[in-house]
Enzyme design. Sequence first.
Site, short mmCIF file in Angstrom:
data_model
loop_
_atom_site.label_atom_id
_atom_site.label_comp_id
_atom_site.label_asym_id
_atom_site.label_seq_id
_atom_site.Cartn_x
_atom_site.Cartn_y
_atom_site.Cartn_z
CD GLU A 161 1.35 -9.72 7.14
OE1 GLU A 161 2.08 -10.61 7.58
OE2 GLU A 161 1.79 -8.66 6.65
CD GLU A 266 1.15 -2.74 6.71
OE1 GLU A 266 2.18 -3.21 6.21
OE2 GLU A 266 0.53 -3.29 7.64
C1 GLA Z 1 3.77 -5.98 7.25
C2 GLA Z 1 3.30 -5.54 8.61
C3 GLA Z 1 3.90 -4.22 8.97
C4 GLA Z 1 5.35 -4.11 8.62
C5 GLA Z 1 5.54 -4.41 7.19
C6 GLA Z 1 6.98 -4.20 6.84
O1 GLA Z 1 3.11 -5.42 6.23
O2 GLA Z 1 1.91 -5.44 8.72
O3 GLA Z 1 3.75 -4.04 10.34
O4 GLA Z 1 6.12 -5.00 9.39
O5 GLA Z 1 5.13 -5.74 7.00
O6 GLA Z 1 7.57 -3.13 7.50
#
Ligand code: GLA
Length: 375
Positions: A161, A266
């Site tokens: 990020e 994710e």
């Molecule tokens: C982001 C992070 C993850 C996690 C999510 C929420 O996407 O990359 O590690 O913390 O937020 O669980």
Amino acid sequence: MKTTFVKYLLKTGMALMVIVSFACSKTEPSLKDAFKDHFLIGAAINTEQIMGTDSLAHLVLIKHFNALTGENAMKWERIHPLPGNYYFTLSDSLVSFAQRNGMFVTGHTLLWHHQTPKWVFEDTAGKPLTRDSLLAVLKDHIFTVVGRYKGKVQSWDVVNEALEENGSLRKTKWLEIIGNDYIEKAFEYAKEADPDAELYYNDYNIETAPKRDSALKLISTLKAKGIKIDGVGIQGHYHLDFPVLADIDSAIRAFGNLGVKVMFTELDINILPKPENFTGANISDNYELRPEMNPYANGLPDSASKQLADRYADMFNIFIKYPDIISRITFWGIHDGQSWLNNWPIRGRTNYPLLFDRNYKPKQAFYSVINTVKK
Ligand code: GLA
């Protein structure tokens, strides 16, 4: 007589239940097998699932998944909470479980602005570190963590990020103290620590402009400088209506054209009402809980279950078009009960974002995903 009959019924009833659940799980298709010609199927797992105290987790993982990510186990605050103190119990267990079961591991994550202790950026007097001292802290962290799992953890989310919604570099302590090249440095250290591991950039909302263009530029700049970057992780924290399918489809091709692997790292689908103008996955967002924002507290109606199943099918129909580009689809959790989306961006809701319900039973969405390859 009566009690013997009741006992008999109970016994045969229970035997029947065991036979039925055994038969069901025998015939229940396996996610990883269904997609074996396309990509790996991964899950992010929590402490109870890693340690096996959540006893069903290991059975479900072994049957359905061939890739693992620690939901929190390898984040800086967990693995390196204090200067010089590394805690590897949880991550060691995750890695040895993966090794025993032939699973692909992604270490998540080496550099992020969240879940990173304050001390990382300060000296003992609480003053901000210099560029060189922060680089030394980062190098020690990466060498220690990646070095420990050399040859055992096949891939790392090196930087998580780094981009703002408008596409600029996110204003973090990393950027402020080290400068623009902190991303390159992290990738260089990771490569030095394990030259064979795959190295990824991971972020959310990089399917849509302007953030997508910046992610593309970031990756091509790293490649042009000869820095090893093997893939891009599109987090995939989705909604029923966001992002539009065409953006997902074209992002896969755009990143693929740079010659990097694409992963959905994710994946989950938030089916609850969104606070106004809300789209991202910034974990510090927090809105007020109002009853109308938690409509399925007592269960998911069929209509909503179908909406979720259809959305998942639409997405997987795109994913399976690109087996040469997409290497892995990882869900952010195994079952609905463990999902961060029960508490984010509003605390205390009941959400249903994954393919397994709170009892690890496959949902309608599970079958709609499998059916995309069974047609
Ligand atoms: C982001 C992070 C993850 C996690 C999510 C929420 O996407 O990359 O590690 O913390 O937020 O669980």
